[in-house]
Design a protein around this motif. Structure first.
Motif, PDB file in Angstrom:
ATOM      1  N   SER A  62       0.828  -1.204   0.000  1.00  0.00           N
ATOM      2  CA  SER A  62       0.000   0.000   0.000  1.00  0.00           C
ATOM      3  C   SER A  62       0.861   1.251   0.000  1.00  0.00           C
ATOM      4  N   ARG A  63       1.923   1.268   0.802  1.00  0.00           N
ATOM      5  CA  ARG A  63       2.808   2.438   0.839  1.00  0.00           C
ATOM      6  C   ARG A  63       3.500   2.668  -0.500  1.00  0.00           C
ATOM      7  N   LEU A  64       3.726   1.589  -1.243  1.00  0.00           N
ATOM      8  CA  LEU A  64       4.375   1.710  -2.548  1.00  0.00           C
ATOM      9  C   LEU A  64       3.379   1.955  -3.681  1.00  0.00           C
ATOM     10  N   GLY A  65       2.109   2.085  -3.340  1.00  0.00           N
ATOM     11  CA  GLY A  65       1.119   2.459  -4.338  1.00  0.00           C
ATOM     12  C   GLY A  65       0.380   1.318  -4.980  1.00  0.00           C
ATOM     13  N   VAL A  66       0.518   0.103  -4.436  1.00  0.00           N
ATOM     14  CA  VAL A  66      -0.185  -1.059  -4.985  1.00  0.00           C
ATOM     15  C   VAL A  66      -1.364  -1.385  -4.080  1.00  0.00           C
ATOM     16  N   GLU A  67      -2.545  -1.473  -4.647  1.00  0.00           N
ATOM     17  CA  GLU A  67      -3.728  -1.806  -3.864  1.00  0.00           C
ATOM     18  C   GLU A  67      -3.541  -3.193  -3.247  1.00  0.00           C
ATOM     19  N   SER A  68      -3.778  -3.298  -1.943  1.00  0.00           N
ATOM     20  CA  SER A  68      -3.556  -4.568  -1.259  1.00  0.00           C
ATOM     21  C   SER A  68      -4.664  -4.829  -0.255  1.00  0.00           C
ATOM     22  N   ALA A  69      -4.784  -6.096   0.116  1.00  0.00           N
ATOM     23  CA  ALA A  69      -5.713  -6.533   1.154  1.00  0.00           C
ATOM     24  C   ALA A  69      -5.015  -7.615   1.963  1.00  0.00           C
ATOM     25  N   LEU A  70      -5.454  -7.803   3.203  1.00  0.00           N
ATOM     26  CA  LEU A  70      -4.893  -8.844   4.057  1.00  0.00           C
ATOM     27  C   LEU A  70      -5.973  -9.856   4.378  1.00  0.00           C
ATOM     28  N   LEU A  71      -5.634 -11.131   4.170  1.00  0.00           N
ATOM     29  CA  LEU A  71      -6.507 -12.242   4.558  1.00  0.00           C
ATOM     30  C   LEU A  71      -5.899 -12.902   5.789  1.00  0.00           C
ATOM     31  N   THR A  72      -6.612 -12.824   6.898  1.00  0.00           N
ATOM     32  CA  THR A  72      -6.166 -13.450   8.138  1.00  0.00           C
ATOM     33  C   THR A  72      -7.339 -13.529   9.090  1.00  0.00           C
ATOM     34  N   GLY A  73      -7.231 -14.407  10.088  1.00  0.00           N
ATOM     35  CA  GLY A  73      -8.164 -14.369  11.202  1.00  0.00           C
ATOM     36  C   GLY A  73      -7.753 -13.261  12.137  1.00  0.00           C
ATOM     37  N   ILE A  74      -8.719 -12.482  12.610  1.00  0.00           N
ATOM     38  CA  ILE A  74      -8.381 -11.345  13.468  1.00  0.00           C
ATOM     39  C   ILE A  74      -9.257 -11.353  14.717  1.00  0.00           C
ATOM     40  N   SER A  75      -8.615 -11.129  15.849  1.00  0.00           N
ATOM     41  CA  SER A  75      -9.307 -11.162  17.132  1.00  0.00           C
ATOM     42  C   SER A  75     -10.192  -9.932  17.325  1.00  0.00           C
ATOM     43  N   GLY A  76     -11.169 -10.097  18.198  1.00  0.00           N
ATOM     44  CA  GLY A  76     -11.992  -8.961  18.587  1.00  0.00           C
ATOM     45  C   GLY A  76     -11.468  -8.254  19.821  1.00  0.00           C
ATOM     46  N   ASP A  77     -10.299  -8.691  20.328  1.00  0.00           N
ATOM     47  CA  ASP A  77      -9.750  -8.038  21.511  1.00  0.00           C
ATOM     48  C   ASP A  77      -9.167  -6.669  21.163  1.00  0.00           C
ATOM     49  N   PHE A  78      -8.653  -5.967  22.176  1.00  0.00           N
ATOM     50  CA  PHE A  78      -8.148  -4.619  21.970  1.00  0.00           C
ATOM     51  C   PHE A  78      -7.059  -4.593  20.901  1.00  0.00           C
ATOM     52  N   LEU A  79      -6.112  -5.544  20.963  1.00  0.00           N
ATOM     53  CA  LEU A  79      -5.016  -5.556  19.997  1.00  0.00           C
ATOM     54  C   LEU A  79      -5.511  -5.890  18.591  1.00  0.00           C
ATOM     55  N   GLY A  80      -6.497  -6.761  18.493  1.00  0.00           N
ATOM     56  CA  GLY A  80      -7.076  -7.059  17.184  1.00  0.00           C
ATOM     57  C   GLY A  80      -7.727  -5.833  16.569  1.00  0.00           C
ATOM     58  N   GLN A  81      -8.426  -5.060  17.401  1.00  0.00           N
ATOM     59  CA  GLN A  81      -9.022  -3.814  16.912  1.00  0.00           C
ATOM     60  C   GLN A  81      -7.947  -2.830  16.459  1.00  0.00           C
ATOM     61  N   GLN A  82      -6.826  -2.812  17.169  1.00  0.00           N
ATOM     62  CA  GLN A  82      -5.732  -1.937  16.779  1.00  0.00           C
ATOM     63  C   GLN A  82      -5.124  -2.368  15.443  1.00  0.00           C
ATOM     64  N   LEU A  83      -4.978  -3.674  15.237  1.00  0.00           N
ATOM     65  CA  LEU A  83      -4.453  -4.169  13.966  1.00  0.00           C
ATOM     66  C   LEU A  83      -5.354  -3.727  12.811  1.00  0.00           C
ATOM     67  N   ARG A  84      -6.652  -3.860  13.014  1.00  0.00           N
ATOM     68  CA  ARG A  84      -7.602  -3.443  11.974  1.00  0.00           C
ATOM     69  C   ARG A  84      -7.468  -1.944  11.690  1.00  0.00           C
ATOM     70  N   ARG A  85      -7.297  -1.180  12.748  1.00  0.00           N
ATOM     71  CA  ARG A  85      -7.180   0.272  12.576  1.00  0.00           C
ATOM     72  C   ARG A  85      -5.907   0.640  11.819  1.00  0.00           C
ATOM     73  N   VAL A  86      -4.799  -0.040  12.130  1.00  0.00           N
ATOM     74  CA  VAL A  86      -3.551   0.225  11.410  1.00  0.00           C
ATOM     75  C   VAL A  86      -3.728  -0.049   9.922  1.00  0.00           C
ATOM     76  N   LEU A  87      -4.337  -1.175   9.585  1.00  0.00           N
ATOM     77  CA  LEU A  87      -4.559  -1.502   8.181  1.00  0.00           C
ATOM     78  C   LEU A  87      -5.391  -0.417   7.498  1.00  0.00           C
ATOM     79  N   GLU A  88      -6.444   0.010   8.156  1.00  0.00           N
ATOM     80  CA  GLU A  88      -7.295   1.056   7.581  1.00  0.00           C
ATOM     81  C   GLU A  88      -6.500   2.346   7.383  1.00  0.00           C
ATOM     82  N   ASP A  89      -5.703   2.714   8.377  1.00  0.00           N
ATOM     83  CA  ASP A  89      -4.914   3.944   8.280  1.00  0.00           C
ATOM     84  C   ASP A  89      -3.876   3.856   7.175  1.00  0.00           C
ATOM     85  N   GLU A  90      -3.370   2.650   6.912  1.00  0.00           N
ATOM     86  CA  GLU A  90      -2.348   2.454   5.885  1.00  0.00           C
ATOM     87  C   GLU A  90      -2.947   2.250   4.492  1.00  0.00           C
ATOM     88  N   GLY A  91      -4.268   2.214   4.399  1.00  0.00           N
ATOM     89  CA  GLY A  91      -4.907   2.041   3.099  1.00  0.00           C
ATOM     90  C   GLY A  91      -4.995   0.611   2.623  1.00  0.00           C
TER      91      GLY A  91
END
Length: 323
Positions: free
Chosen positions: A43-72
């Motif tokens: 994403s930082r290099l300008g290529v549209e990307s997505a992440l496929l993974t299982g993600i927790s609903g805990d505080f850290l999982g929510q933070q991971l989701r937020r980082v991805l959103e902020d990074e595009g």
């Protein structure tokens, strides 16, 4: 879009400024995991990307989701696993800037992705990248292997083993799983360190060449300060020297290199199995130069601070037609 598949976690870096050993150890937590870093790097290099993974609903999982959103990075392929936790990785960097990892979270959400939970891919996905310990932890490994097997005829598949023995200490498991994924990969990026771990006593160059016996068209063997050796079905093998830098640490360098390889292929129109066959030696050399420049930037920064597109110039050359 490139779909990156695999772990998402928090790296806990030892902070010497906040540590009074042995009674007190301070940490700095940074979102990471090799596939997570590759998705962010794309994403930082300008290529549209997505992440496929299982993600927790805990505080850290929510933070991971937020980082991805902020990074595009697209979060549409994240699979919520609210009952699971988020994996933690303790990272200690030695005097040479080399990271050493310890993993905590055997029930982490990134390990719990079942085959029936993998979302259907839409037509915008051009390629799939897989790697690191998600290749060997079940059920996630089974889910990703099935995805790669059914997608490799149409989509570009890239693979980076990124072996982590403190997650799975059995080398036979790693060999079996990497072999299964490599049979369907078109691009393999692997470090010399990983090949020496996997196949002690064997020439890493010969092992890299063995990947070309299946669908693979291109193997990049990274060799740290000794540069990169590339293997191609049509043009043979040759080496490219490393850039002369004074590294701060090497955290995220391999992930940066991987993201830059994919970026070059996407920007130049080689991001499909058929188009990869059209790579000539000059294109491969420009791709390596771009990826090495990107990795060198990361090595001159603290932690996995992957570069952005404006910081790198694409080596000169005419784009190839999209196939």
């Amino acid at each position: 879009m490139f779909l990156v598949c695999g772990e998402a976690l928090f790296d806990l870096f030892v902070d010497p400024a906040q540590s009074e050993l042995p009674r007190q150890v301070g940490f700095k937590a940074i979102a990471g995991g090799s596939p997570f870093n590759v998705a962010v790097g794309l994403s930082r290099l300008g290529v549209e990307s997505a992440l496929l993974t299982g993600i927790s609903g805990d505080f850290l999982g929510q933070q991971l989701r937020r980082v991805l959103e902020d990074e595009g990075v697209s979060t549409r392929y994240l699979v919520p696993l609210d009952a699971a936790t988020t994996t933690l990785s303790l990272v200690a960097v030695d005097g040479q800037g080399v990271p050493h990892y310890s993993f905590y979270g055997h029930s982490g959400a990134d390990r719990q992705l079942r085959p029936e939970q993998v979302p259907a891919l839409d037509g915008g996905v051009r390629g799939i990248h897989v790697g690191s310990y998600s290749l060997v932890v079940r059920p996630t490994a089974d889910s990703l292997q099935q995805l790669v097997e059914r997608s490799s005829r149409e989509l570009l598949i890239s693979l980076d083993p990124n072996v982590r023995l403190n997650v799975e200490p059995d080398l036979d498991v790693w060999r079996e799983r990497i072999g299964a994924f490599a049979r369907h990969a078109h691009l393999v990026k692997v470090s010399e360190e990983d090949l020496l771990l996997l196949y002690p006593g064997q020439d890493p160059l010969a092992t890299a060449e063995a990947f070309l016996q299946h669908q693979c068209r291109l193997v990049c063997l990274t060799r740290g300060e000794h540069g990169v050796t590339v293997f191609n079905r049509a043009h043979g093998s040759w080496s490219s020297p490393a850039q002369a830098i004074v590294p701060v640490d090497t955290v995220g360098a391999g992930d940066t290199f991987q993201a830059a390889l994919i970026t070059y292929l996407a920007e130049q129109g080689f991001d499909s199995p058929a188009a990869l066959d059209a790579l000539d030696r000059s294109h491969i050399e420009r791709m390596l130069a771009f990826a090495q420049a990107a990795a060198a930037l990361t090595c001159q920064r603290r932690g996995p601070d992957l570069p952005r597109r404006h910081e790198l110039a694409m080596p000169a050359g005419q784009p190839a037609p999209v196939v």
